[in-house]
Design a protein around this motif. Structure first.
Motif, mmCIF file in Angstrom:
data_model
loop_
_atom_site.group_PDB
_atom_site.id
_atom_site.type_symbol
_atom_site.label_atom_id
_atom_site.label_comp_id
_atom_site.label_asym_id
_atom_site.label_seq_id
_atom_site.Cartn_x
_atom_site.Cartn_y
_atom_site.Cartn_z
ATOM 1 N N ARG A 45 14.761 -35.626 20.345
ATOM 2 C CA ARG A 45 14.154 -34.723 18.673
ATOM 3 C C ARG A 45 15.645 -33.141 19.042
ATOM 4 N N MET A 46 16.614 -34.109 19.816
ATOM 5 C CA MET A 46 17.347 -32.106 19.019
ATOM 6 C C MET A 46 18.771 -33.218 18.538
ATOM 7 N N LYS A 47 19.660 -32.518 18.216
ATOM 8 C CA LYS A 47 20.936 -32.521 17.656
ATOM 9 C C LYS A 47 21.393 -31.715 17.133
ATOM 10 N N GLU A 48 22.478 -31.965 18.047
ATOM 11 C CA GLU A 48 23.283 -30.698 18.482
ATOM 12 C C GLU A 48 25.278 -30.543 16.971
ATOM 13 N N ILE A 49 25.500 -30.216 16.649
ATOM 14 C CA ILE A 49 26.958 -29.470 15.940
ATOM 15 C C ILE A 49 27.304 -28.327 16.213
ATOM 16 N N ILE A 50 28.947 -29.076 17.592
ATOM 17 C CA ILE A 50 30.073 -28.327 17.421
ATOM 18 C C ILE A 50 30.600 -27.390 16.465
ATOM 19 N N HIS A 51 30.530 -26.860 16.680
ATOM 20 C CA HIS A 51 31.544 -25.916 15.802
ATOM 21 C C HIS A 51 31.737 -24.034 16.435
ATOM 22 N N ARG A 52 33.273 -23.889 16.062
ATOM 23 C CA ARG A 52 34.043 -23.566 16.450
ATOM 24 C C ARG A 52 33.239 -22.009 15.800
ATOM 25 N N ASP A 53 33.808 -21.982 14.919
ATOM 26 C CA ASP A 53 33.640 -20.805 14.196
ATOM 27 C C ASP A 53 32.729 -20.655 13.561
ATOM 28 N N PHE A 54 31.874 -19.510 13.881
ATOM 29 C CA PHE A 54 31.104 -19.004 12.948
ATOM 30 C C PHE A 54 30.841 -17.935 11.961
ATOM 31 N N ASP A 56 33.174 -18.592 9.341
ATOM 32 C CA ASP A 56 33.063 -19.818 8.094
ATOM 33 C C ASP A 56 32.955 -20.942 8.483
ATOM 34 N N LEU A 57 31.237 -20.579 8.326
ATOM 35 C CA LEU A 57 30.076 -22.476 8.248
ATOM 36 C C LEU A 57 29.999 -22.803 6.503
ATOM 37 N N THR A 58 31.245 -22.857 6.079
ATOM 38 C CA THR A 58 30.765 -23.407 5.308
ATOM 39 C C THR A 58 30.826 -24.964 5.489
ATOM 40 N N PRO A 59 31.596 -25.778 6.016
ATOM 41 C CA PRO A 59 31.779 -27.028 7.017
ATOM 42 C C PRO A 59 30.650 -28.006 7.272
ATOM 43 N N ILE A 60 29.111 -26.817 7.927
ATOM 44 C CA ILE A 60 28.691 -27.837 8.039
ATOM 45 C C ILE A 60 27.080 -26.691 7.548
ATOM 46 N N VAL A 61 27.341 -26.205 6.026
ATOM 47 C CA VAL A 61 25.865 -26.180 5.797
ATOM 48 C C VAL A 61 25.449 -27.322 4.767
ATOM 49 N N PRO A 62 26.022 -28.195 4.362
ATOM 50 C CA PRO A 62 24.769 -29.730 4.369
ATOM 51 C C PRO A 62 23.969 -30.218 4.990
#
Length: 221
Positions: A45-54, A56-62
């Motif tokens: 039930r878990m998904k994970e997004i590794i995102h360095r720059d909190f 700038d969230l534009t790349p992960i908004v969708p």
């Protein structure tokens, strides 16, 4: 109500404990973990997004749409950092995430971990408390369903790996403190359960202290 939750800070002590509890709870249908590094956990039930720059969230908004709760456990200590840096991480980063989530999930319930001693007036002498207070106040304006969690001393859950070394040195205090000063001691499991219950049915108060957290955690569904 089934919960689809976004969790931040899962590689820290509080966030990891909240994540573990969510993965075990039958009413948490899906969890999205957003962090700078991998949590090391996996679950159906878990998904994970590794995102360095909190900032700038534009790349992960969708990937952020479709969630009805955010358990925001990300934060830093004020010890050893400048007031400017502390505010940048505590206020600016949190509000960037909050503003982004409010756009894609306007009815989302936002649960924010602050701490005992937070200064809602923003006028006190303690710098970190003013910043936390400013962050709380801003979040309450962004979301119609926002809750500020103010725990004090927290006992980690069994199986946690990201536990501060200091806790092991002072862990003996927990049972004594809980018995003598119940308003200053709770478990991370209680924080997690209180968040889940608030996300499901709300609460009459937007700012929750230790006694509120413990009471909420004990309530049956």
């Amino acid at each position: 109500m089934k919960i689809k939750a976004i969790i931040t800070g899962a590689t820290g002590m509080v966030g990891e404990g909240v994540l573990l509890e969510c993965l075990e709870h039958p009413d948490v249908e899906e969890v999205l973990v957003i962090s700078r590094k991998a949590s090391g956990l996996s679950h159906p039930r878990m998904k994970e997004i590794i995102h360095r720059d909190f900032f700038d969230l534009t790349p992960i908004v969708p990937q952020l749409s479709g969630y009805n709760a955010c358990f925001f456990c990300l934060g830093i200590s004020s010890v050893g950092v400048s007031q400017e840096e502390y505010r940048h991480i505590t206020y600016d980063l949190t509000m960037n995430m909050a503003d982004t989530l409010a756009l894609v999930n306007p009815d989302l319930t936002f649960c924010y971990v602050t701490g005992a001693g937070t200064d809602s007036s923003e006028q006190g002498r303690v710098a970190w408390a003013r910043v936390k207070g400013a962050t709380e106040n801003a979040l309450l304006k962004v979301f119609k369903n926002a809750y500020m969690f103010r725990p004090a001393f927290m006992k980690p859950s069994a199986g946690q790996r990201n536990v501060k070394k200091l806790f092991y040195l002072i862990s003996w205090m927990y049972p004594v403190g809980r018995a003598l000063f119940p308003g200053g001691f709770c478990t991370i499991r209680e924080v997690a359960l209180a968040m889940i219950h608030v996300a499901q049915r709300g609460h009459s108060r937007p700012v929750l202290d230790v006694k509120d957290i413990v009471k909420l955690a004990a309530e049956k569904q």
